[in-house]
Scaffold this active site. Sequence first.
Site, PDB file in Angstrom:
ATOM      1  N   GLN A 179      42.726  31.751  29.716  1.00 30.03           N
ATOM      2  CA  GLN A 179      42.860  32.636  28.550  1.00 30.03           C
ATOM      3  C   GLN A 179      41.983  32.194  27.386  1.00 30.03           C
ATOM      4  O   GLN A 179      41.798  32.949  26.429  1.00 30.03           O
ATOM      5  CB  GLN A 179      44.326  32.675  28.081  1.00 30.03           C
ATOM      6  CG  GLN A 179      45.252  33.406  29.028  1.00 30.03           C
ATOM      7  CD  GLN A 179      45.010  34.911  29.060  1.00 30.03           C
ATOM      8  OE1 GLN A 179      44.448  35.495  28.125  1.00 30.03           O
ATOM      9  NE2 GLN A 179      45.426  35.547  30.129  1.00 30.03           N
ATOM     10  N   SER A 199      38.169  32.224  34.361  1.00 30.35           N
ATOM     11  CA  SER A 199      38.111  33.478  35.108  1.00 30.35           C
ATOM     12  C   SER A 199      37.326  34.507  34.302  1.00 30.35           C
ATOM     13  O   SER A 199      37.651  34.775  33.145  1.00 30.35           O
ATOM     14  CB  SER A 199      39.538  33.965  35.347  1.00 30.35           C
ATOM     15  OG  SER A 199      39.513  35.195  36.009  1.00 30.35           O
ATOM     16  N   ALA A 200      36.298  35.103  34.939  1.00 33.01           N
ATOM     17  CA  ALA A 200      35.371  35.978  34.204  1.00 33.01           C
ATOM     18  C   ALA A 200      36.022  37.229  33.631  1.00 33.01           C
ATOM     19  O   ALA A 200      35.657  37.688  32.551  1.00 33.01           O
ATOM     20  CB  ALA A 200      34.216  36.372  35.119  1.00 33.01           C
ATOM     21  N   HIS A 201      37.015  37.791  34.354  1.00 29.34           N
ATOM     22  CA  HIS A 201      37.549  39.088  33.879  1.00 29.34           C
ATOM     23  C   HIS A 201      38.380  38.955  32.599  1.00 29.34           C
ATOM     24  O   HIS A 201      38.797  39.961  32.028  1.00 29.34           O
ATOM     25  CB  HIS A 201      38.310  39.814  34.996  1.00 29.34           C
ATOM     26  CG  HIS A 201      39.671  39.273  35.312  1.00 29.34           C
ATOM     27  ND1 HIS A 201      40.821  39.871  34.866  1.00 29.34           N
ATOM     28  CD2 HIS A 201      40.060  38.208  36.049  1.00 29.34           C
ATOM     29  CE1 HIS A 201      41.872  39.187  35.325  1.00 29.34           C
ATOM     30  NE2 HIS A 201      41.432  38.180  36.042  1.00 29.34           N
ATOM     31  N   THR A 237      29.620  32.539  51.375  1.00 30.63           N
ATOM     32  CA  THR A 237      28.424  33.144  50.775  1.00 30.63           C
ATOM     33  C   THR A 237      28.720  33.542  49.330  1.00 30.63           C
ATOM     34  O   THR A 237      29.751  34.151  49.042  1.00 30.63           O
ATOM     35  CB  THR A 237      27.997  34.376  51.609  1.00 30.63           C
ATOM     36  OG1 THR A 237      27.745  33.909  52.934  1.00 30.63           O
ATOM     37  CG2 THR A 237      26.747  35.025  51.042  1.00 30.63           C
ATOM     38  N   CYS A 324      50.766  39.356  36.195  1.00 28.79           N
ATOM     39  CA  CYS A 324      51.298  39.211  37.548  1.00 28.79           C
ATOM     40  C   CYS A 324      52.805  39.400  37.579  1.00 28.79           C
ATOM     41  O   CYS A 324      53.420  39.330  38.627  1.00 28.79           O
ATOM     42  CB  CYS A 324      50.961  37.826  38.091  1.00 28.79           C
ATOM     43  SG  CYS A 324      49.292  37.355  37.760  1.00 28.79           S
TER      44      CYS A 324
HETATM   45  N1  PLP Z   1      45.814  31.297  34.514  1.00 31.91           N
HETATM   46  C1  PLP Z   1      46.110  32.024  33.434  1.00 31.91           C
HETATM   47  C2  PLP Z   1      46.523  31.333  32.176  1.00 31.91           C
HETATM   48  C3  PLP Z   1      46.010  33.417  33.470  1.00 31.91           C
HETATM   49  O1  PLP Z   1      46.309  34.134  32.388  1.00 31.91           O
HETATM   50  C4  PLP Z   1      45.607  34.032  34.680  1.00 31.91           C
HETATM   51  C5  PLP Z   1      45.559  35.507  34.787  1.00 31.91           C
HETATM   52  O2  PLP Z   1      46.312  36.223  34.151  1.00 31.91           O
HETATM   53  C6  PLP Z   1      45.301  33.225  35.786  1.00 31.91           C
HETATM   54  C7  PLP Z   1      45.415  31.858  35.663  1.00 31.91           C
HETATM   55  C8  PLP Z   1      44.841  33.827  37.087  1.00 31.91           C
HETATM   56  O3  PLP Z   1      43.510  34.261  36.967  1.00 31.91           O
HETATM   57  P1  PLP Z   1      42.867  35.325  37.977  1.00 31.91           P
HETATM   58  O4  PLP Z   1      43.426  36.657  37.611  1.00 31.91           O
HETATM   59  O5  PLP Z   1      41.400  35.247  37.731  1.00 31.91           O
HETATM   60  O6  PLP Z   1      43.215  34.893  39.347  1.00 31.91           O
END
Ligand code: PLP
Length: 374
Positions: A179, A199-201, A237, A324
């Site tokens: 985050q 994480s890029a998104h 890959t 999630c």
């Molecule tokens: N760690 C944290 C603190 C996150 O907020 C998230 C996603 O919400 C993740 C890990 C998981 O990342 P990813 O969605 O790229 O698997």
Amino acid sequence: MKKYIYADNAATTKLDIDAFEAMKPYLLDEYGNASQPYSFSRKTKTAIKEAREIIAGCLNAKPEEIFFTSGGTESDNWAIKGTNFNSIDKHLTITSEIEHHAILNSCSAIEKLGFPVVYLKPSKEGVLTYKDLEQVISEKTKLVSIMLANNEIGTIQPIKELCDLAHRYGALFHTDAVQAVGHVSIDVEELGVDMLSASAHKFNGPKGIGFLYMNKDINITPYFHGGSQENKMRAGTENVASIVGMAVALQNKLNNMEHNIQVAETLRNKFFEELNQSGLDYIINGSSDRLPGIINISFKGASGETLLHRLDLMGICISTGSACNTNFTELSHVIKSTNVPNDYAKGTIRISLNEYNTIEEVKTIVESISKILK
Ligand code: PLP
């Protein structure tokens, strides 16, 4: 397409247009496998090398310390399992109750195999202190994994202090910075961390790509076994287009960080100015040392879940907890762990804003919440 007000940027973000443009050639024309020796693959090989250099530069790391993964979940799994499966001389892993499930469920997986884990409880602001860690750390500790910023309440942890303490006991330190990367300034050398997940998104890059920073002096087991990609540490890959897009998005975020922080703070202030005029009874969750864009609040006697669905009908995207978790009706583990009072806890929502949001949107969000709750 229906026009939404998107205020769930901690769940995911819109793709940066420069990142999209930079990705296009690697999706269409430059499709060579970077592991092949012929000249057609030279461009993809160079693109991966340059992306690694850009990302390393953004964190003050060395290019060889950046390992591309499929995102935050994989990076977290790798840090926890790769460290524990490397040797059995030291056992204990210390983490916290408010980590993302990518860490918590990786920890329960290693517990099932006999590796012990201790979960630190944070203060009611969601802060983990030096003292908390000092009480449980010992020479037996192999790994300490504490997130840099919480995904639900935005609280930023004192990583440098915690990391220094871990090192004093010979333990490795990992931080889940999913985050935080792209939103606050991060210098891995200054923090002293051994591993960092990103994480890029979460920073306007593409989905399904991320990285694990791993200090060049540490040794953990590879996560995927197979070919010799990623210096034989993560086989498979390479996702070239996404790697390129991630680097462009991160560079753009860094170039505009001061401005983006200012925009998020202005939006946040406006949100509370409007909310305070509504007369609604609410509390703010998390500490004042927090990510600029995350607002986590609990309304007395309300249902966060109902609020989410009613706002959805009005075209507004917010969340009740982590992305999630939104299918579950039970209270989030972060809200439980930080002891949010019972009469407020169920009425918790997270609004996460960034530079793509506007003052008008913030006003509409507050007006809509007010209409629903009254
Ligand atoms: N760690 C944290 C603190 C996150 O907020 C998230 C996603 O919400 C993740 C890990 C998981 O990342 P990813 O969605 O790229 O698997």
